[in-house]
Motif scaffolding. Structure first.
Motif, PDB file in Angstrom:
ATOM      1  N   ALA A  99       0.829  -1.212   0.000  1.00 23.71           N
ATOM      2  CA  ALA A  99       0.000   0.000   0.000  1.00 23.71           C
ATOM      3  C   ALA A  99       0.860   1.258   0.000  1.00 23.71           C
ATOM      4  CB  ALA A  99      -0.933  -0.012   1.207  1.00 23.71           C
ATOM      5  N   ARG A 102       2.255   1.925  -3.349  1.00 23.41           N
ATOM      6  CA  ARG A 102       1.193   2.428  -4.227  1.00 23.41           C
ATOM      7  C   ARG A 102       0.787   3.868  -3.892  1.00 23.41           C
ATOM      8  NH1 ARG A 102       0.768  -0.332  -8.884  1.00 23.41           N
ATOM      9  NH2 ARG A 102       0.629  -2.585  -8.549  1.00 23.41           N
ATOM     10  N   MET A 104      -0.802   4.915  -1.184  1.00 22.78           N
ATOM     11  CA  MET A 104      -2.089   4.987  -0.509  1.00 22.78           C
ATOM     12  C   MET A 104      -1.925   5.609   0.867  1.00 22.78           C
ATOM     13  SD  MET A 104      -3.410   1.154  -1.586  1.00 22.78           S
ATOM     14  CE  MET A 104      -5.064   1.321  -0.916  1.00 22.78           C
ATOM     15  N   GLN A 108      -6.770   4.792   3.571  1.00 27.41           N
ATOM     16  CA  GLN A 108      -7.077   4.007   2.380  1.00 27.41           C
ATOM     17  C   GLN A 108      -6.513   2.594   2.502  1.00 27.41           C
ATOM     18  OE1 GLN A 108      -5.149   6.630  -0.474  1.00 27.41           O
ATOM     19  NE2 GLN A 108      -7.123   7.259  -1.337  1.00 27.41           N
ATOM     20  N   ALA A 109      -5.288   2.508   2.998  1.00 24.50           N
ATOM     21  CA  ALA A 109      -4.638   1.206   3.133  1.00 24.50           C
ATOM     22  C   ALA A 109      -5.383   0.315   4.120  1.00 24.50           C
ATOM     23  CB  ALA A 109      -3.192   1.394   3.577  1.00 24.50           C
ATOM     24  N   HIS A 149      -5.118  -1.400  -4.595  1.00 22.74           N
ATOM     25  CA  HIS A 149      -5.358  -0.048  -5.121  1.00 22.74           C
ATOM     26  C   HIS A 149      -6.478  -0.025  -6.167  1.00 22.74           C
ATOM     27  CE1 HIS A 149      -2.709  -1.938  -8.002  1.00 22.74           C
ATOM     28  NE2 HIS A 149      -2.742  -0.910  -8.822  1.00 22.74           N
TER      29      HIS A 149
END
Length: 260
Positions: A99, A102, A104, A108-109, A149
């Motif tokens: 995460a 990415r 994030m 969000q993660a 994601h």
């Protein structure tokens, strides 16, 4: 979403992928089939940036994989044929690491990790080191990481290897649902019955060349086999290709006939 234009990959004198042209739009689940060594995994590695084409171009969502890799990577979820995990990390640490890569946020993660581990039945194992995971659990963990994601493009290489029947059903439903919601799915697979069940179109590659592209019904019409299974059609087509190649090789060896 996925576009390959004249893609060739050479390893010395060996041509692993030969002038491949392919377009996979949004909302399609595409199955890429071929015998061992046909060029399937080489094609996928070029699509995800692990190999560079010798010739040709690959675009993901309009971005060139070679020159705009970072933009492409944000669009792709990748499940390789051999699940690679950092075995000294716990499942949770691994997903948090993915995460972070990415980009994030923590919120969000956390939300994505909870969703994917629940989906793949991994919630009870998140604190365990991944070196203790079975092959099937590793495969499910790789899927969870690839989907964190929520990528619009999912590229999977032999996704059912090592999965039990329940997990196989889960993955089949997941792939079909993502395509139905507008995702682009590129799936290389040896289990032809699964390709027959869930794919919208199929492509068959043989010795680096795309020898068929279309639906199962189109393949049946091409081979004049109204009711045959995909397995039977695949074997018929690849055997015919082998026979044609053998005939061409024999003709080349014999050369033109001389006259006394």
């Amino acid at each position: 979403m996925i576009s390959l234009k004249g893609v060739t990959r050479e390893f010395g004198t060996n041509v692993a992928v030969d002038s491949l042209d392919l377009e996979i739009p949004r909302g399609e689940l595409f199955a890429f089939l071929g015998p061992n060594g046909a060029g399937k995994t080489t094609t996928i590695k070029m699509m995800v940036g692990l190999l560079r084409p010798t010739k040709g171009s690959i675009f993901i969502g309009g971005y060139d994989v070679t020159t705009q890799f970072r933009a492409c990577a944000q669009l792709i979820g990748y499940v390789p044929d051999q699940p690679f995990l950092y075995e000294k990390l716990s499942g949770l640490e691994f997903l948090q690491f993915v995460a972070e890569i990415r980009g994030m946020s923590r919120e969000q993660a956390d939300r994505a990790i909870a969703e994917q581990t629940e989906r793949f039945g991994l919630s009870g194992f998140l604190k365990d080191l991944m070196e203790t995971y079975s092959h099937g659990m590793r495969q499910r963990m790789v899927f969870a990481a690839a989907l964190l994601h929520d990528p619009p493009v999912l590229i999977v290489d032999e996704p059912m290897v090592g999965l039990d029947p329940r997990s196989t059903r889960l993955v089949k439903d997941l792939l079909r649902q993502r395509a139905d919601r507008g995702g682009c799915i590129f799936m290389s697979i040896h289990t032809l019955s699964i390709a027959e069940e869930i794919a919208d179109r199929i492509g068959i590659i043989h010795r680096g060349k795309l020898v068929f592209l279309g639906t199962l019904e189109q393949l049946r019409r091409e081979l004049a086999a109204a009711e045959s299974s995909l397995e039977a059609l695949f074997l018929q087509l690849t055997m015919e290709e082998e026979a044609a190649l053998a005939g061409s090789a024999n003709a080349a060896q014999s050369g033109p006939k001389g006259h006394p």
